[in-house]
Design a protein around this motif. Sequence first.
Motif, PDB file in Angstrom:
ATOM      1  N   THR A  15       7.304   1.666  -0.251  1.00  0.00           N
ATOM      2  CA  THR A  15       6.738   1.171   1.013  1.00  0.00           C
ATOM      3  C   THR A  15       7.826   0.941   2.064  1.00  0.00           C
ATOM      4  O   THR A  15       7.521   0.618   3.208  1.00  0.00           O
ATOM      5  CB  THR A  15       5.972  -0.151   0.793  1.00  0.00           C
ATOM      6  N   GLU A  16       9.089   1.130   1.661  1.00  0.00           N
ATOM      7  CA  GLU A  16      10.189   1.007   2.624  1.00  0.00           C
ATOM      8  C   GLU A  16      10.363   2.344   3.346  1.00  0.00           C
ATOM      9  O   GLU A  16      10.172   3.405   2.743  1.00  0.00           O
ATOM     10  CB  GLU A  16      11.498   0.661   1.895  1.00  0.00           C
ATOM     11  N   PRO A  17      10.777   2.308   4.609  1.00  0.00           N
ATOM     12  CA  PRO A  17      10.981   3.572   5.314  1.00  0.00           C
ATOM     13  C   PRO A  17      12.179   4.319   4.759  1.00  0.00           C
ATOM     14  O   PRO A  17      13.062   3.733   4.137  1.00  0.00           O
ATOM     15  CB  PRO A  17      11.265   3.111   6.751  1.00  0.00           C
ATOM     16  N   ASN A  18      12.219   5.608   5.030  1.00  0.00           N
ATOM     17  CA  ASN A  18      13.401   6.410   4.729  1.00  0.00           C
ATOM     18  C   ASN A  18      14.608   5.821   5.483  1.00  0.00           C
ATOM     19  O   ASN A  18      14.492   5.487   6.659  1.00  0.00           O
ATOM     20  CB  ASN A  18      13.127   7.860   5.165  1.00  0.00           C
ATOM     21  N   ARG A  19      15.745   5.725   4.814  1.00  0.00           N
ATOM     22  CA  ARG A  19      16.908   5.023   5.409  1.00  0.00           C
ATOM     23  C   ARG A  19      17.451   5.703   6.659  1.00  0.00           C
ATOM     24  O   ARG A  19      17.818   5.058   7.632  1.00  0.00           O
ATOM     25  CB  ARG A  19      18.034   4.926   4.377  1.00  0.00           C
ATOM     26  N   PHE A  20      17.525   7.040   6.621  1.00  0.00           N
ATOM     27  CA  PHE A  20      18.050   7.761   7.793  1.00  0.00           C
ATOM     28  C   PHE A  20      17.098   7.610   8.983  1.00  0.00           C
ATOM     29  O   PHE A  20      17.525   7.299  10.100  1.00  0.00           O
ATOM     30  CB  PHE A  20      18.246   9.235   7.443  1.00  0.00           C
ATOM     31  N   GLY A  41       2.342   6.626   4.637  1.00  0.00           N
ATOM     32  CA  GLY A  41       2.554   5.839   5.843  1.00  0.00           C
ATOM     33  C   GLY A  41       3.745   4.898   5.872  1.00  0.00           C
ATOM     34  O   GLY A  41       3.885   4.103   6.801  1.00  0.00           O
ATOM     35  N   ARG A  42       4.669   5.043   4.907  1.00  0.00           N
ATOM     36  CA  ARG A  42       5.785   4.067   4.891  1.00  0.00           C
ATOM     37  C   ARG A  42       6.603   4.124   6.177  1.00  0.00           C
ATOM     38  O   ARG A  42       7.049   3.089   6.688  1.00  0.00           O
ATOM     39  CB  ARG A  42       6.690   4.303   3.666  1.00  0.00           C
ATOM     40  N   ASN A  43       6.785   5.340   6.721  1.00  0.00           N
ATOM     41  CA  ASN A  43       7.594   5.463   7.932  1.00  0.00           C
ATOM     42  C   ASN A  43       6.805   5.073   9.184  1.00  0.00           C
ATOM     43  O   ASN A  43       7.342   4.397  10.067  1.00  0.00           O
ATOM     44  CB  ASN A  43       8.144   6.892   8.037  1.00  0.00           C
ATOM     45  N   GLY A  44       5.528   5.478   9.220  1.00  0.00           N
ATOM     46  CA  GLY A  44       4.697   5.113  10.369  1.00  0.00           C
ATOM     47  C   GLY A  44       4.506   3.612  10.478  1.00  0.00           C
ATOM     48  O   GLY A  44       4.596   3.032  11.575  1.00  0.00           O
ATOM     49  N   VAL A  45       4.272   2.975   9.358  1.00  0.00           N
ATOM     50  CA  VAL A  45       4.053   1.524   9.388  1.00  0.00           C
ATOM     51  C   VAL A  45       5.338   0.816   9.799  1.00  0.00           C
ATOM     52  O   VAL A  45       5.322  -0.116  10.619  1.00  0.00           O
ATOM     53  CB  VAL A  45       3.538   1.016   8.020  1.00  0.00           C
ATOM     54  N   TYR A  46       6.484   1.275   9.262  1.00  0.00           N
ATOM     55  CA  TYR A  46       7.741   0.641   9.675  1.00  0.00           C
ATOM     56  C   TYR A  46       7.919   0.744  11.185  1.00  0.00           C
ATOM     57  O   TYR A  46       8.243  -0.243  11.861  1.00  0.00           O
ATOM     58  CB  TYR A  46       8.949   1.275   8.970  1.00  0.00           C
ATOM     59  N   MET A  68      -3.277   3.029   5.637  1.00  0.00           N
ATOM     60  CA  MET A  68      -4.030   2.034   6.383  1.00  0.00           C
ATOM     61  C   MET A  68      -3.965   0.659   5.686  1.00  0.00           C
ATOM     62  O   MET A  68      -3.910  -0.376   6.335  1.00  0.00           O
ATOM     63  CB  MET A  68      -5.481   2.485   6.596  1.00  0.00           C
ATOM     64  N   GLU A  69      -3.940   0.690   4.359  1.00  0.00           N
ATOM     65  CA  GLU A  69      -3.773  -0.584   3.606  1.00  0.00           C
ATOM     66  C   GLU A  69      -2.425  -1.211   3.933  1.00  0.00           C
ATOM     67  O   GLU A  69      -2.307  -2.418   4.150  1.00  0.00           O
ATOM     68  CB  GLU A  69      -3.814  -0.330   2.101  1.00  0.00           C
ATOM     69  N   LEU A  70      -1.387  -0.366   3.959  1.00  0.00           N
ATOM     70  CA  LEU A  70      -0.040  -0.877   4.249  1.00  0.00           C
ATOM     71  C   LEU A  70       0.019  -1.416   5.678  1.00  0.00           C
ATOM     72  O   LEU A  70       0.603  -2.488   5.921  1.00  0.00           O
ATOM     73  CB  LEU A  70       0.977   0.256   4.052  1.00  0.00           C
ATOM     74  N   ALA A  71      -0.613  -0.688   6.593  1.00  0.00           N
ATOM     75  CA  ALA A  71      -0.619  -1.141   7.992  1.00  0.00           C
ATOM     76  C   ALA A  71      -1.312  -2.501   8.102  1.00  0.00           C
ATOM     77  O   ALA A  71      -0.812  -3.412   8.779  1.00  0.00           O
ATOM     78  CB  ALA A  71      -1.320  -0.105   8.871  1.00  0.00           C
ATOM     79  N   THR A  72      -2.436  -2.639   7.417  1.00  0.00           N
ATOM     80  CA  THR A  72      -3.170  -3.907   7.468  1.00  0.00           C
ATOM     81  C   THR A  72      -2.321  -5.033   6.887  1.00  0.00           C
ATOM     82  O   THR A  72      -2.229  -6.126   7.468  1.00  0.00           O
ATOM     83  CB  THR A  72      -4.498  -3.777   6.685  1.00  0.00           C
ATOM     84  N   SER A  73      -1.663  -4.745   5.759  1.00  0.00           N
ATOM     85  CA  SER A  73      -0.874  -5.816   5.137  1.00  0.00           C
ATOM     86  C   SER A  73       0.325  -6.202   6.004  1.00  0.00           C
ATOM     87  O   SER A  73       0.826  -7.322   5.906  1.00  0.00           O
ATOM     88  CB  SER A  73      -0.445  -5.433   3.717  1.00  0.00           C
ATOM     89  N   GLY A  75       0.095  -6.037   9.343  1.00  0.00           N
ATOM     90  CA  GLY A  75      -0.466  -6.538  10.598  1.00  0.00           C
ATOM     91  C   GLY A  75      -0.203  -5.636  11.790  1.00  0.00           C
ATOM     92  O   GLY A  75      -0.024  -6.116  12.908  1.00  0.00           O
ATOM     93  N   VAL A  76      -0.165  -4.298  11.541  1.00  0.00           N
ATOM     94  CA  VAL A  76       0.089  -3.367  12.660  1.00  0.00           C
ATOM     95  C   VAL A  76      -1.010  -2.306  12.735  1.00  0.00           C
ATOM     96  O   VAL A  76      -1.740  -2.064  11.769  1.00  0.00           O
ATOM     97  CB  VAL A  76       1.461  -2.659  12.519  1.00  0.00           C
ATOM     98  N   ASP A  77      -1.086  -1.672  13.905  1.00  0.00           N
ATOM     99  CA  ASP A  77      -2.031  -0.565  14.125  1.00  0.00           C
ATOM    100  C   ASP A  77      -1.337   0.752  13.853  1.00  0.00           C
ATOM    101  O   ASP A  77      -0.150   0.909  14.147  1.00  0.00           O
ATOM    102  CB  ASP A  77      -2.487  -0.530  15.600  1.00  0.00           C
ATOM    103  N   LEU A  78      -2.124   1.690  13.358  1.00  0.00           N
ATOM    104  CA  LEU A  78      -1.587   3.026  13.083  1.00  0.00           C
ATOM    105  C   LEU A  78      -2.702   4.016  13.360  1.00  0.00           C
ATOM    106  O   LEU A  78      -3.824   3.834  12.882  1.00  0.00           O
ATOM    107  CB  LEU A  78      -1.201   3.087  11.588  1.00  0.00           C
ATOM    108  N   ARG A  79      -2.401   5.045  14.136  1.00  0.00           N
ATOM    109  CA  ARG A  79      -3.353   6.159  14.223  1.00  0.00           C
ATOM    110  C   ARG A  79      -2.945   7.153  13.164  1.00  0.00           C
ATOM    111  O   ARG A  79      -1.795   7.630  13.157  1.00  0.00           O
ATOM    112  CB  ARG A  79      -3.286   6.811  15.608  1.00  0.00           C
ATOM    113  N   PHE A  80      -3.852   7.472  12.248  1.00  0.00           N
ATOM    114  CA  PHE A  80      -3.513   8.365  11.137  1.00  0.00           C
ATOM    115  C   PHE A  80      -4.609   9.420  11.023  1.00  0.00           C
ATOM    116  O   PHE A  80      -5.701   9.144  10.550  1.00  0.00           O
ATOM    117  CB  PHE A  80      -3.396   7.560   9.833  1.00  0.00           C
TER     118      PHE A  80
END
Length: 201
Positions: A15-20, A41-46, A68-73, A75-80
Motif C-alpha cells: 500500500t506504500e507508493p513506489n519509492r522513485f 491504487g497505491r500510487n494514486g492514493v499516495y 477505492m478501499e485504500l482511498a477511503t481508508s 480519506g481521499v478522492d480518486l477517479r479510477f
Amino acid sequence: MWNERYGAADYAYGTEPNRFFRSVLDELEPGRLLLPADGEGRNGVYAATRGWRVHSFDPSEAGRDKAMELATSCGVDLRFDIATFDSATVDADGYDAVAFVFAHMHESARTGVHRRFAAALRPGGHVILEAYSYEQLDYGTGGPPGTEMLYTVDHARRDFAGDDMERPLQIVSLERVVDDVTEGKYHTGRASVIRLVARAS
Ligand SMILES: C[S@@+](CC[C@H](N)C(=O)[O-])C[C@H]1O[C@@H](n2cnc3c(N)ncnc32)[C@H](O)[C@@H]1O
C-alpha cells in the motif's frame, strides 16, 4: 490474471507508493495527475494524500475495488476508470504529470502509448517512469518474463524525446539502476530498473 492477483486479501505491491515515484512527485507542485495501469491504487492514493487530483485507470475491477478501499481508508478522492492503454480517455484540459509505474506493455505498442499519454501533458508537465529493464531477467525479483515487455534507456529516450516527435519532451533524468525494489509479494528485492523524468515544453 490481474483480477486473480488483486482478488487476494493482501495488496500485491503493498500500500506504500513506489519509492522513485514518490521522490519525484514530492518535488513537484501538486496539480492534475494521470496514472495509467494504477493496479490497486497505491500510487494514486499516495498522490491524492499529497494534494494531487488523480485520474487513475486500470483494466482490473478487483484492482479498482482495492484502490477505492485504500482511498477511503486514507480519506481521499480518486477517479479510477476501468480501461486499458487503448481504451482510456484523457481529459481535454490536460495533466501536470503522467506516471508510468511498472506499466509494462508489449514493445509493439509501447512508443505509441507513451507518446499518446505524454501528449496530454500541459506545458511544463512531467512524465515519471519506472520500469524493469532487460537486465531484470538476470535478477528474477519481479516483472515480465521476456524482453518484449521490458525496457532499455534507449527505448525511454526514443519514446519521450525522439527526434521524430513534433514536441519532444526534455529529458530531466534517465538512467538504468540496480536498486532494492521490495514492494509487496511480487517485487522482491534487488532489481534492474529504468528511471525517467521528462518535462513537456
Ligand atoms: C505490475 S502491475 C503495476 C500496478 C501499479 N502501477 C503499481 O505499481 O502498483 C501492472 C498493471 O498493468 C495493468 N495492465 C495490464 N494490461 C493492461 C493494459 N492493456 N492496459 C492498461 N493496464 C494494463 C494490470 O492490470 C496491472 O495493474
